[in-house]
Design a protein around this motif. Structure first.
Motif, PDB file in Angstrom:
ATOM      1  N   ASP A 197     -95.083   7.325  75.704  1.00 35.13           N
ATOM      2  CA  ASP A 197     -94.158   8.443  75.489  1.00 35.13           C
ATOM      3  C   ASP A 197     -92.854   7.930  74.864  1.00 35.13           C
ATOM      4  O   ASP A 197     -91.752   8.219  75.320  1.00 35.13           O
ATOM      5  CB  ASP A 197     -93.873   9.202  76.791  1.00 35.13           C
ATOM      6  N   ILE A 198     -92.998   7.172  73.792  1.00 34.29           N
ATOM      7  CA  ILE A 198     -91.895   6.496  73.111  1.00 34.29           C
ATOM      8  C   ILE A 198     -90.995   7.496  72.392  1.00 34.29           C
ATOM      9  O   ILE A 198     -91.480   8.397  71.712  1.00 34.29           O
ATOM     10  CB  ILE A 198     -92.453   5.496  72.066  1.00 34.29           C
ATOM     11  N   THR A 199     -89.697   7.284  72.534  1.00 31.62           N
ATOM     12  CA  THR A 199     -88.711   8.000  71.731  1.00 31.62           C
ATOM     13  C   THR A 199     -87.867   6.970  70.995  1.00 31.62           C
ATOM     14  O   THR A 199     -87.092   6.242  71.628  1.00 31.62           O
ATOM     15  CB  THR A 199     -87.798   8.891  72.608  1.00 31.62           C
ATOM     16  N   PRO A 200     -88.017   6.850  69.672  1.00 28.38           N
ATOM     17  CA  PRO A 200     -87.181   5.930  68.906  1.00 28.38           C
ATOM     18  C   PRO A 200     -85.728   6.391  68.945  1.00 28.38           C
ATOM     19  O   PRO A 200     -85.447   7.589  68.923  1.00 28.38           O
ATOM     20  CB  PRO A 200     -87.734   6.040  67.484  1.00 28.38           C
ATOM     21  N   VAL A 201     -84.794   5.441  69.011  1.00 29.54           N
ATOM     22  CA  VAL A 201     -83.376   5.786  69.094  1.00 29.54           C
ATOM     23  C   VAL A 201     -82.611   5.300  67.868  1.00 29.54           C
ATOM     24  O   VAL A 201     -81.957   6.093  67.201  1.00 29.54           O
ATOM     25  CB  VAL A 201     -82.742   5.215  70.380  1.00 29.54           C
ATOM     26  N   THR A 202     -82.669   3.998  67.570  1.00 26.49           N
ATOM     27  CA  THR A 202     -81.854   3.456  66.487  1.00 26.49           C
ATOM     28  C   THR A 202     -82.386   2.118  65.998  1.00 26.49           C
ATOM     29  O   THR A 202     -83.084   1.418  66.726  1.00 26.49           O
ATOM     30  CB  THR A 202     -80.390   3.284  66.955  1.00 26.49           C
ATOM     31  N   TRP A 203     -82.044   1.776  64.768  1.00 30.00           N
ATOM     32  CA  TRP A 203     -82.293   0.445  64.218  1.00 30.00           C
ATOM     33  C   TRP A 203     -81.107  -0.448  64.546  1.00 30.00           C
ATOM     34  O   TRP A 203     -80.006   0.049  64.766  1.00 30.00           O
ATOM     35  CB  TRP A 203     -82.420   0.504  62.694  1.00 30.00           C
ATOM     36  N   LEU A 204     -81.307  -1.754  64.546  1.00 30.22           N
ATOM     37  CA  LEU A 204     -80.204  -2.708  64.636  1.00 30.22           C
ATOM     38  C   LEU A 204     -79.929  -3.239  63.235  1.00 30.22           C
ATOM     39  O   LEU A 204     -80.851  -3.697  62.554  1.00 30.22           O
ATOM     40  CB  LEU A 204     -80.540  -3.864  65.574  1.00 30.22           C
ATOM     41  N   ALA A 205     -78.668  -3.206  62.824  1.00 27.42           N
ATOM     42  CA  ALA A 205     -78.270  -3.641  61.487  1.00 27.42           C
ATOM     43  C   ALA A 205     -78.278  -5.163  61.373  1.00 27.42           C
ATOM     44  O   ALA A 205     -78.066  -5.864  62.375  1.00 27.42           O
ATOM     45  CB  ALA A 205     -76.871  -3.109  61.168  1.00 27.42           C
ATOM     46  N   PRO A 206     -78.478  -5.680  60.172  1.00 25.78           N
ATOM     47  CA  PRO A 206     -78.428  -7.128  59.969  1.00 25.78           C
ATOM     48  C   PRO A 206     -77.112  -7.753  60.438  1.00 25.78           C
ATOM     49  O   PRO A 206     -77.116  -8.851  60.982  1.00 25.78           O
ATOM     50  CB  PRO A 206     -78.610  -7.281  58.455  1.00 25.78           C
ATOM     51  N   GLU A 207     -76.008  -7.056  60.275  1.00 24.48           N
ATOM     52  CA  GLU A 207     -74.732  -7.619  60.724  1.00 24.48           C
ATOM     53  C   GLU A 207     -74.652  -7.714  62.247  1.00 24.48           C
ATOM     54  O   GLU A 207     -74.003  -8.606  62.782  1.00 24.48           O
ATOM     55  CB  GLU A 207     -73.524  -6.865  60.151  1.00 24.48           C
ATOM     56  N   LEU A 208     -75.344  -6.835  62.971  1.00 22.43           N
ATOM     57  CA  LEU A 208     -75.417  -6.962  64.427  1.00 22.43           C
ATOM     58  C   LEU A 208     -76.224  -8.209  64.785  1.00 22.43           C
ATOM     59  O   LEU A 208     -75.852  -8.945  65.704  1.00 22.43           O
ATOM     60  CB  LEU A 208     -76.044  -5.713  65.043  1.00 22.43           C
ATOM     61  N   LEU A 209     -77.299  -8.470  64.068  1.00 23.18           N
ATOM     62  CA  LEU A 209     -78.097  -9.674  64.322  1.00 23.18           C
ATOM     63  C   LEU A 209     -77.265 -10.929  64.076  1.00 23.18           C
ATOM     64  O   LEU A 209     -77.333 -11.889  64.849  1.00 23.18           O
ATOM     65  CB  LEU A 209     -79.345  -9.691  63.453  1.00 23.18           C
ATOM     66  N   ASP A 210     -76.462 -10.910  63.004  1.00 17.73           N
ATOM     67  CA  ASP A 210     -75.583 -12.055  62.721  1.00 17.73           C
ATOM     68  C   ASP A 210     -74.559 -12.233  63.838  1.00 17.73           C
ATOM     69  O   ASP A 210     -74.302 -13.362  64.283  1.00 17.73           O
ATOM     70  CB  ASP A 210     -74.862 -11.858  61.392  1.00 17.73           C
ATOM     71  N   GLU A 211     -73.971 -11.128  64.296  1.00  8.92           N
ATOM     72  CA  GLU A 211     -72.994 -11.196  65.392  1.00  8.92           C
ATOM     73  C   GLU A 211     -73.654 -11.731  66.665  1.00  8.92           C
ATOM     74  O   GLU A 211     -73.082 -12.571  67.367  1.00  8.92           O
ATOM     75  CB  GLU A 211     -72.397  -9.814  65.643  1.00  8.92           C
ATOM     76  N   ALA A 212     -74.852 -11.256  66.953  1.00  8.82           N
ATOM     77  CA  ALA A 212     -75.573 -11.714  68.147  1.00  8.82           C
ATOM     78  C   ALA A 212     -75.885 -13.207  68.051  1.00  8.82           C
ATOM     79  O   ALA A 212     -75.700 -13.951  69.019  1.00  8.82           O
ATOM     80  CB  ALA A 212     -76.858 -10.913  68.324  1.00  8.82           C
ATOM     81  N   ARG A 213     -76.352 -13.643  66.900  1.00  7.30           N
ATOM     82  CA  ARG A 213     -76.678 -15.054  66.691  1.00  7.30           C
ATOM     83  C   ARG A 213     -75.436 -15.925  66.895  1.00  7.30           C
ATOM     84  O   ARG A 213     -75.489 -16.944  67.579  1.00  7.30           O
ATOM     85  CB  ARG A 213     -77.256 -15.246  65.288  1.00  7.30           C
ATOM     86  N   GLU A 214     -74.310 -15.522  66.332  1.00  5.07           N
ATOM     87  CA  GLU A 214     -73.058 -16.267  66.468  1.00  5.07           C
ATOM     88  C   GLU A 214     -72.616 -16.320  67.925  1.00  5.07           C
ATOM     89  O   GLU A 214     -72.255 -17.376  68.443  1.00  5.07           O
ATOM     90  CB  GLU A 214     -71.969 -15.620  65.594  1.00  5.07           C
ATOM     91  N   ARG A 215     -72.664 -15.192  68.603  1.00 10.71           N
ATOM     92  CA  ARG A 215     -72.240 -15.139  70.004  1.00 10.71           C
ATOM     93  C   ARG A 215     -73.158 -15.991  70.872  1.00 10.71           C
ATOM     94  O   ARG A 215     -72.699 -16.715  71.761  1.00 10.71           O
ATOM     95  CB  ARG A 215     -72.209 -13.691  70.477  1.00 10.71           C
ATOM     96  N   TYR A 216     -74.440 -15.900  70.631  1.00  8.42           N
ATOM     97  CA  TYR A 216     -75.411 -16.638  71.424  1.00  8.42           C
ATOM     98  C   TYR A 216     -75.229 -18.142  71.253  1.00  8.42           C
ATOM     99  O   TYR A 216     -75.230 -18.896  72.227  1.00  8.42           O
ATOM    100  CB  TYR A 216     -76.828 -16.207  71.040  1.00  8.42           C
ATOM    101  N   THR A 217     -75.072 -18.592  70.036  1.00  6.81           N
ATOM    102  CA  THR A 217     -74.973 -20.037  69.810  1.00  6.81           C
ATOM    103  C   THR A 217     -73.629 -20.617  70.260  1.00  6.81           C
ATOM    104  O   THR A 217     -73.561 -21.797  70.579  1.00  6.81           O
ATOM    105  CB  THR A 217     -75.226 -20.406  68.332  1.00  6.81           C
ATOM    106  N   THR A 218     -72.586 -19.800  70.310  1.00  9.24           N
ATOM    107  CA  THR A 218     -71.281 -20.324  70.732  1.00  9.24           C
ATOM    108  C   THR A 218     -71.027 -20.180  72.230  1.00  9.24           C
ATOM    109  O   THR A 218     -70.219 -20.919  72.782  1.00  9.24           O
ATOM    110  CB  THR A 218     -70.124 -19.649  69.964  1.00  9.24           C
ATOM    111  N   ARG A 219     -71.699 -19.248  72.907  1.00  9.95           N
ATOM    112  CA  ARG A 219     -71.422 -18.995  74.322  1.00  9.95           C
ATOM    113  C   ARG A 219     -72.504 -19.484  75.276  1.00  9.95           C
ATOM    114  O   ARG A 219     -72.341 -19.408  76.487  1.00  9.95           O
ATOM    115  CB  ARG A 219     -71.193 -17.506  74.555  1.00  9.95           C
ATOM    116  N   PHE A 220     -73.628 -19.951  74.725  1.00  6.49           N
ATOM    117  CA  PHE A 220     -74.751 -20.366  75.563  1.00  6.49           C
ATOM    118  C   PHE A 220     -75.184 -21.773  75.196  1.00  6.49           C
ATOM    119  O   PHE A 220     -74.947 -22.245  74.089  1.00  6.49           O
ATOM    120  CB  PHE A 220     -75.951 -19.431  75.370  1.00  6.49           C
ATOM    121  N   ASP A 221     -75.876 -22.397  76.123  1.00  4.15           N
ATOM    122  CA  ASP A 221     -76.543 -23.668  75.856  1.00  4.15           C
ATOM    123  C   ASP A 221     -77.921 -23.299  75.310  1.00  4.15           C
ATOM    124  O   ASP A 221     -78.946 -23.480  75.971  1.00  4.15           O
ATOM    125  CB  ASP A 221     -76.632 -24.488  77.149  1.00  4.15           C
TER     126      ASP A 221
END
Length: 142
Positions: free
Chosen positions: A106-130
């Motif tokens: 009973d899936i309801t699609p909501v939104t796509w994630l933009a490439p710039e969000l992926l870049d932000e996530a990658r940057e945050r992940y690599t700088t704040r996590f081991d």
């Protein structure tokens, strides 16, 4: 599929906080998923729902929600190379997959994630996590 797009981790966090988009999926998209159900790749068995990643942070999480979301978004970035796109959805949980991931119907699609969000996530992940440390033994062997 005509869905809006989320551009920042802050926007993503707001959707998760309100419960509007509790799950993340990497795939070609909702239309493709409707035609090709999730399959356990090792056994070949078709699963009874679409495999997803929950985005809600667990109760023990003491850091910002955006940190948790960056980690979750980065978990399956390799799937982009296979033609997948990240998108958010809701649905009814019916079971669990082989990696203990929720399976939804009973899936309801909501939104796509933009490439710039992926870049932000990658940057945050690599700088704040081991990033990449899998076990206590991994840290001891460094």
């Amino acid at each position: 599929m005509d869905m809006f797009t989320v551009h920042t981790l802050a926007e993503l966090a707001e959707l998760v906080r309100t419960g509007a988009a509790p799950y993340l999926r990497y795939s070609p998209g909702p239309e493709s998923d409707a035609e090709h159900p999730s399959t356990d790749h090792e056994s070949g068995i078709v699963m009874p729902g679409v495999s997803v990643n929950p985005l809600e942070a667990p109760r023990w999480w003491a850091r910002p929600l955006e940190d948790w979301l960056a980690r979750r978004v980065c978990q399956y970035l390799r799937e982009l190379d296979e033609g997948a796109r990240p998108w958010l959805l809701t649905g009814r949980r019916v079971d669990f997959g082989p990696d203990n991931e929720p399976l939804l119907v009973d899936i309801t699609p909501v939104t796509w994630l933009a490439p710039e969000l992926l870049d932000e996530a990658r940057e945050r992940y690599t700088t704040r996590f081991d990033a990449g440390a899998a076990t206590h033994r991994d840290r001891a062997n460094r």
